[in-house]
Write a protein that holds these residues in place. Structure first.
Motif, PDB file in Angstrom:
ATOM      1  N   TYR A 188      63.833  53.215  18.332  1.00 59.02           N
ATOM      2  CA  TYR A 188      63.073  51.856  18.418  1.00 59.02           C
ATOM      3  C   TYR A 188      61.716  51.827  18.215  1.00 59.02           C
ATOM      4  N   CYS A 189      61.187  52.701  17.799  1.00 59.05           N
ATOM      5  CA  CYS A 189      59.641  53.054  17.726  1.00 59.05           C
ATOM      6  C   CYS A 189      59.028  53.598  16.649  1.00 59.05           C
ATOM      7  N   THR A 229      47.401  56.512  25.947  1.00 56.13           N
ATOM      8  CA  THR A 229      48.952  56.365  25.346  1.00 56.13           C
ATOM      9  C   THR A 229      48.751  57.148  23.929  1.00 56.13           C
ATOM     10  N   GLY A 277      51.167  56.882  19.836  1.00 57.88           N
ATOM     11  CA  GLY A 277      51.897  58.263  19.759  1.00 57.88           C
ATOM     12  C   GLY A 277      52.154  58.993  21.263  1.00 57.88           C
ATOM     13  N   GLU A 278      52.111  60.186  21.391  1.00 56.20           N
ATOM     14  CA  GLU A 278      52.410  60.833  22.337  1.00 56.20           C
ATOM     15  C   GLU A 278      51.085  61.554  22.711  1.00 56.20           C
ATOM     16  N   THR A 299      50.973  56.776  29.814  1.00 57.10           N
ATOM     17  CA  THR A 299      52.335  56.557  29.335  1.00 57.10           C
ATOM     18  C   THR A 299      52.718  57.657  28.518  1.00 57.10           C
ATOM     19  N   THR A 300      53.692  58.484  28.944  1.00 57.48           N
ATOM     20  CA  THR A 300      54.123  59.730  28.089  1.00 57.48           C
ATOM     21  C   THR A 300      55.548  59.930  28.000  1.00 57.48           C
ATOM     22  N   ASN A 301      55.939  60.546  26.785  1.00 55.23           N
ATOM     23  CA  ASN A 301      57.264  60.888  26.981  1.00 55.23           C
ATOM     24  C   ASN A 301      58.069  61.792  27.913  1.00 55.23           C
ATOM     25  N   SER A 341      58.433  57.737  29.956  1.00 57.06           N
ATOM     26  CA  SER A 341      59.552  56.897  29.181  1.00 57.06           C
ATOM     27  C   SER A 341      60.717  57.629  29.231  1.00 57.06           C
ATOM     28  N   ASN A 355      60.016  54.434  32.415  1.00 60.59           N
ATOM     29  CA  ASN A 355      59.976  53.097  31.608  1.00 60.59           C
ATOM     30  C   ASN A 355      61.039  53.335  31.062  1.00 60.59           C
ATOM     31  N   VAL A 413      63.702  51.266  27.953  1.00 63.91           N
ATOM     32  CA  VAL A 413      63.647  50.189  27.247  1.00 63.91           C
ATOM     33  C   VAL A 413      65.060  49.872  27.007  1.00 63.91           C
ATOM     34  N   GLU A 465      62.282  44.993  28.249  1.00 63.78           N
ATOM     35  CA  GLU A 465      62.859  44.135  27.262  1.00 63.78           C
ATOM     36  C   GLU A 465      62.410  44.869  25.931  1.00 63.78           C
ATOM     37  N   TRP A 466      63.593  45.009  25.111  1.00 66.62           N
ATOM     38  CA  TRP A 466      63.233  45.599  23.862  1.00 66.62           C
ATOM     39  C   TRP A 466      62.407  44.719  23.090  1.00 66.62           C
ATOM     40  N   MET A 467      61.362  45.163  22.205  1.00 71.10           N
ATOM     41  CA  MET A 467      60.286  44.322  21.517  1.00 71.10           C
ATOM     42  C   MET A 467      60.515  44.588  19.983  1.00 71.10           C
ATOM     43  N   MET A 495      55.267  50.463  17.156  1.00 71.46           N
ATOM     44  CA  MET A 495      54.863  50.607  18.188  1.00 71.46           C
ATOM     45  C   MET A 495      54.186  51.884  18.613  1.00 71.46           C
ATOM     46  N   GLY A 552      50.697  51.992  20.761  1.00 73.77           N
ATOM     47  CA  GLY A 552      51.053  52.700  21.981  1.00 73.77           C
ATOM     48  C   GLY A 552      51.475  51.987  22.960  1.00 73.77           C
TER      49      GLY A 552
HETATM   50  N1  SAM Z   1      54.580  58.352  23.557  1.00 78.18           N
HETATM   51  C1  SAM Z   1      54.531  57.854  24.724  1.00 78.18           C
HETATM   52  C2  SAM Z   1      55.813  57.265  25.537  1.00 78.18           C
HETATM   53  O1  SAM Z   1      57.213  57.276  24.763  1.00 78.18           O
HETATM   54  O2  SAM Z   1      55.835  56.899  26.590  1.00 78.18           O
HETATM   55  C3  SAM Z   1      53.534  56.466  24.701  1.00 78.18           C
HETATM   56  C4  SAM Z   1      53.676  55.492  23.443  1.00 78.18           C
HETATM   57  S1  SAM Z   1      55.204  54.506  23.599  1.00 78.18           S
HETATM   58  C5  SAM Z   1      54.831  53.664  22.221  1.00 78.18           C
HETATM   59  C6  SAM Z   1      54.749  53.625  24.900  1.00 78.18           C
HETATM   60  C7  SAM Z   1      55.852  52.756  25.447  1.00 78.18           C
HETATM   61  O3  SAM Z   1      56.450  51.975  24.461  1.00 78.18           O
HETATM   62  C8  SAM Z   1      57.164  53.425  25.822  1.00 78.18           C
HETATM   63  O4  SAM Z   1      57.267  53.446  27.248  1.00 78.18           O
HETATM   64  C9  SAM Z   1      58.362  53.190  25.094  1.00 78.18           C
HETATM   65  O5  SAM Z   1      59.437  53.226  25.590  1.00 78.18           O
HETATM   66  C10 SAM Z   1      57.666  51.733  24.680  1.00 78.18           C
HETATM   67  N2  SAM Z   1      58.273  51.135  23.407  1.00 78.18           N
HETATM   68  C11 SAM Z   1      58.359  51.702  22.241  1.00 78.18           C
HETATM   69  N3  SAM Z   1      58.865  51.002  21.270  1.00 78.18           N
HETATM   70  C12 SAM Z   1      59.074  49.858  22.040  1.00 78.18           C
HETATM   71  C13 SAM Z   1      59.996  48.609  21.658  1.00 78.18           C
HETATM   72  N4  SAM Z   1      60.292  48.326  20.397  1.00 78.18           N
HETATM   73  N5  SAM Z   1      60.145  47.649  22.820  1.00 78.18           N
HETATM   74  C14 SAM Z   1      59.649  47.934  23.781  1.00 78.18           C
HETATM   75  N6  SAM Z   1      59.045  49.134  24.403  1.00 78.18           N
HETATM   76  C15 SAM Z   1      58.997  49.837  23.369  1.00 78.18           C
END
Ligand code: SAM
Ligand code: SF4
Length: 327
Positions: free
Chosen positions: A30-31, A70, A72-73, A97-99, A121, A160, A162, A190-192, A322, A326
């Motif tokens: 989704y990203c 934030t 990327g990672e 915010t990190t994976n 996440s 977090n 999604v 909510e998914w964006m 996204m 970030g």
């Molecule tokens: N890589 C890190 C991570 O995954 O936490 C930080 C960057 S990531 C883009 C930041 C947050 O955006 C994450 O919690 C991720 O789940 C959320 N995210 C990414 N794409 C998204 C989308 N399409 N809709 C909603 N949240 C989204």
């Protein structure tokens, strides 16, 4: 003496989100596209000194009191704890915010450097599904990273997730149980429509109302009075903590938004969904003084719109995914 960073709708901005890299060790569906994106060159990235200078201008001039790192990672940026210790001097609510995949080795140094809290996440607790969603078999590493964050004393640790209809919406109660058992707060998002593969559609968004009623049927909930934060929180009636929903699509919090963003290459964005950006890197690298940079930031905030139009015909998708903004 600071002055408020106010837009034409009267919203004051005190929350700065800084992307420290566009790179990522995951490829969440989704990203980011499976093949990844073209990475920025090292020289294009703001240095730690440049990031800290911009953050200092925002804190000293506009009273910014909250900074989130934030990507990327963020943990793939080399020596990230050094940046954390530089930013910690600014005395804000400093978070990340990190994976979570490499958090086991980073959590303690980050805490020591001055990171206060952390969001990790995690979109599935099922190994196969996690791999499908992130395109990486790293669930165990992330779970271990969550434990490491708690052990290091980062507080609170928030997860977090999604939520996507037909993908992981059958795990809502499992997530709630996970949070209750481990003492970590779950934030459903909510998914964006910022996925690079353009798989988003309105009917695949699981609304706050649905999320709360599914969890509430198992663990009764009551709403908590809302503050400035984007999550609407709900308390478990049995006292086992709370759960939150960030209803960015169905109940957009644009009216209360106090966030601005800086991309890894120094572009200032006044909204997640902004189409225009303001080039602070060129200003920085051409020797501009703090006042001129602050003026450009004010110009950027002055151009902020009332709110996003997701799901409406006039919604314009930003050109970045996204991962390049970030979150
Ligand atoms: N890589 C890190 C991570 O995954 O936490 C930080 C960057 S990531 C883009 C930041 C947050 O955006 C994450 O919690 C991720 O789940 C959320 N995210 C990414 N794409 C998204 C989308 N399409 N809709 C909603 N949240 C989204
Ligand atoms: Fe990477 Fe985070 Fe995007 Fe997943 S959500 S691809 S971990 S930036």
């Amino acid at each position: 003496m600071t002055r408020d960073l106010v837009d034409t709708f009267g919203r004051t901005h005190r929350d700065l989100r800084i992307s420290v890299t566009d790179r990522c060790n995951f490829r969440c569906t989704y990203c980011m596209p499976e093949e990844g994106l073209e990475w920025l060159n090292r020289d294009d990235l703001l240095s730690f000194e440049e990031i800290t200078r911009l953050a200092r201008i925002m804190v000293d001039t506009f009273g910014v009191d909250s900074i989130r790192l934030t990507g990327g990672e963020p943990l793939v940026r080399a020596n990230i704890a050094e940046l954390v210790s530089m930013l910690a001097q600014l005395d804000t609510d400093l978070t990340m915010t990190t994976n979570g995949a490499t958090l086991r080795r980073h959590a303690a140094p980050l805490k020591q450097a001055g990171l206060k809290r952390i969001n990790i996440s995690l979109d599935s607790l099922k190994r196969d599904r996690f791999e499908e969603l992130t395109r990486r078999d790293e669930l165990d590493a992330v779970l271990d990273g969550i434990e490491a964050a708690v052990e290091a004393g980062l507080d609170p640790v928030k997860i977090n997730a999604v939520v996507m209809r037909g993908v992981n919406d059958d795990e809502l109660v499992d997530f709630a149980t996970f949070g209750r058992e481990r003492g970590v707060a779950i934030r459903f998002i909510e998914w964006m429509p910022l996925d690079a593969d353009e798989g988003w559609s309105n009917d695949r968004v699981v609304s706050q109302q649905e999320i709360v009623s599914i969890i509430g049927a198992v663990y009764p909930l009551e709403p908590i009075q809302r503050g400035h934060e984007p999550a609407q929180r709900f308390r478990y009636l049995d006292g086992a903590g709370d759960v939150g929903v960030i209803a960015s699509v169905t109940q957009a919090f644009c009216g209360n938004c106090d966030r601005v963003r800086l991309t890894a290459e120094g572009q200032f964005r006044n909204c997640l969904f902004a189409v225009d950006e303001f080039d602070l890197r060129t200003l920085l690298r051409s020797g501009a003084d703090d006042g001129s940079i602050a003026a450009e930031i004010e110009r950027g905030v002055g151009a902020k719109w009332a709110g996003h139009q997701i799901g409406k015909v006039h919604f314009i998708r930003p050109h970045r995914s996204m991962s390049q903004i970030g979150g």
